[in-house]
Design an enzyme around this catalytic site. Sequence first.
Site, PDB file in Angstrom:
ATOM      1  N   GLY A 205       0.966  -1.316   0.095  1.00 23.11           N
ATOM      2  CA  GLY A 205       0.112   0.034   0.072  1.00 23.11           C
ATOM      3  C   GLY A 205       0.855   1.212   0.038  1.00 23.11           C
ATOM      4  O   GLY A 205       0.467   2.297   0.582  1.00 23.11           O
ATOM      5  N   GLY A 206       2.104   1.317  -0.921  1.00 20.92           N
ATOM      6  CA  GLY A 206       2.924   2.340  -0.828  1.00 20.92           C
ATOM      7  C   GLY A 206       2.730   3.450  -1.742  1.00 20.92           C
ATOM      8  O   GLY A 206       3.375   4.146  -1.942  1.00 20.92           O
TER       9      GLY A 206
ATOM     10  N   SER B  47      -0.166   5.189  -1.841  1.00 23.51           N
ATOM     11  CA  SER B  47      -0.729   6.552  -1.124  1.00 23.51           C
ATOM     12  C   SER B  47      -0.834   6.739   0.250  1.00 23.51           C
ATOM     13  O   SER B  47      -0.104   5.798   1.144  1.00 23.51           O
ATOM     14  CB  SER B  47      -2.336   6.379  -1.336  1.00 23.51           C
ATOM     15  OG  SER B  47      -2.796   5.217  -0.921  1.00 23.51           O
ATOM     16  N   GLY B  48      -1.297   7.736   0.849  1.00 23.27           N
ATOM     17  CA  GLY B  48      -1.137   8.043   2.164  1.00 23.27           C
ATOM     18  C   GLY B  48       0.080   8.071   2.973  1.00 23.27           C
ATOM     19  O   GLY B  48       1.309   8.392   2.435  1.00 23.27           O
TER      20      GLY B  48
ATOM     21  N   GLY C 117       1.690   5.269   3.512  1.00 26.71           N
ATOM     22  CA  GLY C 117       2.648   4.293   2.833  1.00 26.71           C
ATOM     23  C   GLY C 117       3.442   5.192   2.059  1.00 26.71           C
ATOM     24  O   GLY C 117       4.649   4.697   1.695  1.00 26.71           O
TER      25      GLY C 117
ATOM     26  N   ASN D  61       1.522  -2.432   5.480  1.00 23.92           N
ATOM     27  CA  ASN D  61       1.087  -0.943   5.722  1.00 23.92           C
ATOM     28  C   ASN D  61      -0.476  -0.981   5.057  1.00 23.92           C
ATOM     29  O   ASN D  61      -1.391  -0.261   5.783  1.00 23.92           O
ATOM     30  CB  ASN D  61       1.879   0.014   5.091  1.00 23.92           C
ATOM     31  CG  ASN D  61       1.195   1.254   4.881  1.00 23.92           C
ATOM     32  OD1 ASN D  61       1.116   2.020   5.681  1.00 23.92           O
ATOM     33  ND2 ASN D  61       0.666   1.554   3.605  1.00 23.92           N
TER      34      ASN D  61
ATOM     35  N   THR E 179      -7.952  -8.543   4.052  1.00 21.62           N
ATOM     36  CA  THR E 179      -6.962  -7.683   3.408  1.00 21.62           C
ATOM     37  C   THR E 179      -6.056  -7.313   4.291  1.00 21.62           C
ATOM     38  O   THR E 179      -5.008  -7.403   4.324  1.00 21.62           O
ATOM     39  CB  THR E 179      -7.688  -6.464   3.007  1.00 21.62           C
ATOM     40  OG1 THR E 179      -8.584  -6.914   1.928  1.00 21.62           O
ATOM     41  CG2 THR E 179      -6.860  -5.481   2.386  1.00 21.62           C
TER      42      THR E 179
ATOM     43  N   SER F 262      -3.667  -0.120  14.764  1.00 19.31           N
ATOM     44  CA  SER F 262      -4.317   0.937  14.995  1.00 19.31           C
ATOM     45  C   SER F 262      -5.012   1.043  16.307  1.00 19.31           C
ATOM     46  O   SER F 262      -5.073   0.011  16.813  1.00 19.31           O
ATOM     47  CB  SER F 262      -5.509   1.220  14.004  1.00 19.31           C
ATOM     48  OG  SER F 262      -6.472   2.164  14.621  1.00 19.31           O
TER      49      SER F 262
ATOM     50  N   TYR G 150     -22.465  -8.621  11.490  1.00 20.16           N
ATOM     51  CA  TYR G 150     -21.397  -8.180  10.944  1.00 20.16           C
ATOM     52  C   TYR G 150     -21.430  -6.500  11.519  1.00 20.16           C
ATOM     53  O   TYR G 150     -22.589  -5.726  11.378  1.00 20.16           O
ATOM     54  CB  TYR G 150     -21.106  -8.116   9.552  1.00 20.16           C
ATOM     55  CG  TYR G 150     -20.204  -7.257   8.795  1.00 20.16           C
ATOM     56  CD1 TYR G 150     -18.881  -7.692   9.046  1.00 20.16           C
ATOM     57  CD2 TYR G 150     -20.206  -5.899   8.215  1.00 20.16           C
ATOM     58  CE1 TYR G 150     -17.791  -6.982   8.439  1.00 20.16           C
ATOM     59  CE2 TYR G 150     -19.078  -5.182   7.615  1.00 20.16           C
ATOM     60  CZ  TYR G 150     -18.133  -5.802   7.748  1.00 20.16           C
ATOM     61  OH  TYR G 150     -16.770  -4.996   7.241  1.00 20.16           O
TER      62      TYR G 150
HETATM   63  N1  LIG Z   1      -5.140   7.059   8.372  1.00 18.38           N
HETATM   64  C1  LIG Z   1      -5.317   6.750   9.746  1.00 18.38           C
HETATM   65  O1  LIG Z   1      -5.874   7.726  10.558  1.00 18.38           O
HETATM   66  C2  LIG Z   1      -4.844   5.600  10.424  1.00 18.38           C
HETATM   67  C3  LIG Z   1      -5.055   5.460  11.700  1.00 18.38           C
HETATM   68  C4  LIG Z   1      -4.657   4.218  12.143  1.00 18.38           C
HETATM   69  C5  LIG Z   1      -4.121   3.240  11.294  1.00 18.38           C
HETATM   70  N2  LIG Z   1      -4.014   3.257  10.002  1.00 18.38           N
HETATM   71  C6  LIG Z   1      -3.584   2.234   9.254  1.00 18.38           C
HETATM   72  O2  LIG Z   1      -2.497   2.911   8.509  1.00 18.38           O
HETATM   73  C7  LIG Z   1      -2.336   2.093   7.069  1.00 18.38           C
HETATM   74  C8  LIG Z   1      -2.372   2.944   6.026  1.00 18.38           C
HETATM   75  O3  LIG Z   1      -3.420   3.708   5.808  1.00 18.38           O
HETATM   76  P1  LIG Z   1      -3.527   5.266   5.295  1.00 18.38           P
HETATM   77  O4  LIG Z   1      -4.143   6.245   6.199  1.00 18.38           O
HETATM   78  O5  LIG Z   1      -2.252   5.501   4.864  1.00 18.38           O
HETATM   79  O6  LIG Z   1      -4.671   4.825   4.155  1.00 18.38           O
HETATM   80  P2  LIG Z   1      -4.636   5.100   2.554  1.00 18.38           P
HETATM   81  O7  LIG Z   1      -4.330   5.939   1.927  1.00 18.38           O
HETATM   82  O8  LIG Z   1      -6.091   4.563   2.147  1.00 18.38           O
HETATM   83  O9  LIG Z   1      -3.681   3.762   2.018  1.00 18.38           O
HETATM   84  C9  LIG Z   1      -4.033   2.510   2.285  1.00 18.38           C
HETATM   85  C10 LIG Z   1      -3.174   1.631   1.088  1.00 18.38           C
HETATM   86  O10 LIG Z   1      -3.513   0.258   1.068  1.00 18.38           O
HETATM   87  C11 LIG Z   1      -3.871  -0.203  -0.306  1.00 18.38           C
HETATM   88  N3  LIG Z   1      -4.567  -1.310  -0.108  1.00 18.38           N
HETATM   89  C12 LIG Z   1      -6.154  -1.238   0.203  1.00 18.38           C
HETATM   90  N4  LIG Z   1      -6.450  -2.666   0.021  1.00 18.38           N
HETATM   91  C13 LIG Z   1      -5.559  -3.379  -0.767  1.00 18.38           C
HETATM   92  C14 LIG Z   1      -5.501  -4.575  -1.356  1.00 18.38           C
HETATM   93  N5  LIG Z   1      -6.441  -5.466  -1.326  1.00 18.38           N
HETATM   94  N6  LIG Z   1      -4.303  -4.953  -1.799  1.00 18.38           N
HETATM   95  C15 LIG Z   1      -3.236  -4.051  -1.825  1.00 18.38           C
HETATM   96  N7  LIG Z   1      -3.090  -2.869  -1.514  1.00 18.38           N
HETATM   97  C16 LIG Z   1      -4.538  -2.457  -0.569  1.00 18.38           C
HETATM   98  C17 LIG Z   1      -4.786   1.081  -0.987  1.00 18.38           C
HETATM   99  O11 LIG Z   1      -4.749   0.868  -2.242  1.00 18.38           O
HETATM  100  P3  LIG Z   1      -6.001   1.662  -3.172  1.00 18.38           P
HETATM  101  O12 LIG Z   1      -5.638   2.990  -3.215  1.00 18.38           O
HETATM  102  O13 LIG Z   1      -5.789   0.665  -4.262  1.00 18.38           O
HETATM  103  O14 LIG Z   1      -7.133   1.411  -2.292  1.00 18.38           O
HETATM  104  C18 LIG Z   1      -3.777   2.184  -0.248  1.00 18.38           C
HETATM  105  O15 LIG Z   1      -2.592   2.485  -1.029  1.00 18.38           O
HETATM  106  C19 LIG Z   1      -3.590   1.085   7.185  1.00 18.38           C
HETATM  107  O16 LIG Z   1      -3.145  -0.056   7.678  1.00 18.38           O
HETATM  108  C20 LIG Z   1      -4.419   1.883   8.492  1.00 18.38           C
HETATM  109  O17 LIG Z   1      -5.333   0.653   8.964  1.00 18.38           O
HETATM  110  C21 LIG Z   1      -4.326   4.564   9.544  1.00 18.38           C
END
Ligand SMILES: NC(=O)c1ccc[n+]([C@@H]2O[C@H](COP(=O)([O-])OP(=O)(O)OC[C@H]3O[C@@H](n4cnc5c(N)ncnc54)[C@H](OP(=O)(O)O)[C@@H]3O)[C@@H](O)[C@H]2O)c1
Length: 323
Positions: A40-41, A43-44, A46, A119, A140, A174, A196
């Site tokens: 997941g590198g 976006s965001g 990553g 990530n 996932t 998280s 669910y």
């Molecule tokens: N943001 C927060 O406040 C927060 C807080 C606590 C924990 N986290 C954790 O931090 C991590 C990164 O999150 P983020 O905030 O950076 O979110 P994000 O920007 O949505 O990044 C998540 C990444 O995971 C990828 N992804 C999702 N499903 C996938 C799959 N089936 N196979 C491969 N890649 C996949 C997404 O790709 P697509 O673009 O294709 O969907 C995206 O690049 C996550 O594990 C999240 O649970 C985040």
Amino acid sequence: MGIFSLITGMPGSSGFGSSSTAEDVTHGIDATNLTVLITGGASGIGLETARVLALRRAHVIIAARNMKAANEAKRLIVEDNETARVDVLKLDLASIASIRSFVDKFNALDLPLNILINNAGIMFCPYQLSDDEIEIQFATNHLGHFLLTNLLLEKMKKTAKDTGIEGRIVNLSSIAHQYTYKGGIRFDKINDESSYSDKKAYGQSKLANILHANELSRRFQEEGVNITANSVHPGLIMTNLMKHSALLMRFLKLFSFFIWKDVPQGAATTCYVALHPNLKGVTGKYFIDCNEMPPSSVAKDQTLARNLWDFSNKLVRSASNKA
Ligand SMILES: NC(=O)c1ccc[n+]([C@@H]2O[C@H](COP(=O)([O-])OP(=O)(O)OC[C@H]3O[C@@H](n4cnc5c(N)ncnc54)[C@H](OP(=O)(O)O)[C@@H]3O)[C@@H](O)[C@H]2O)c1
């Protein structure tokens, strides 16, 4: 560390805190000899993690399901830093076949692997099953990373042995791991649609990320392997992760803006745990704002961690047999 240091950014015993950025916590570290794989590198958090690790001269492999976004991420990183070593490979963590094919392609590159950052993630999705018919957030966030890690372990062990450099695995968990189903992981109802909850299913998958890191850590210590495994909460950061709860999150942010981080701050804890020499030999721990913190008591349950390991193996086996 607590709410006061979260709001003020006051550093904890590591010397870093909630306002530290990924660049701050890796300042002066030379990662030239390291190969890092980050899921997941594209976006965001990553993407920022990949950018900063490449800035510190690591060879970074971005594993992403969206190759257009991954190539754009690579372009952005290289535009900023033309010596950056970044490669992209396709990986869909919600598909066992895709994970196996990814690992075959990665192995064909014949690269070492020092650091694995699990990530990628999704949050609060409506009920859905993965390609392998497993509830999508568990599939996932946990199961995909569980299988990916297992398939890469021999490579990581060999790299650590050949180079003498400690390997590191970082699981993105998280604080939401605290809000899960009764008992933590509902082994007997993993796909149950009628009960669910999109929030509890996310919490369950994030609890699984910690239990997975802890069980890996226990196994590495038992085997005498020079690899650590830790988990992190990155903070609250507005990213695409919020797409299933965008209105709710924007509303929440209005009242709690003082505890939110920006993306460079959000990538700090991952980069700290992945790279910082302070953490040599530190394993099986949970970090918030670049400081070790206790997770929930359920997350520390070693029996639950072993049961999750066995359950995950069985799920992978039965899904692979169906395919
Ligand atoms: N943001 C927060 O406040 C927060 C807080 C606590 C924990 N986290 C954790 O931090 C991590 C990164 O999150 P983020 O905030 O950076 O979110 P994000 O920007 O949505 O990044 C998540 C990444 O995971 C990828 N992804 C999702 N499903 C996938 C799959 N089936 N196979 C491969 N890649 C996949 C997404 O790709 P697509 O673009 O294709 O969907 C995206 O690049 C996550 O594990 C999240 O649970 C985040």
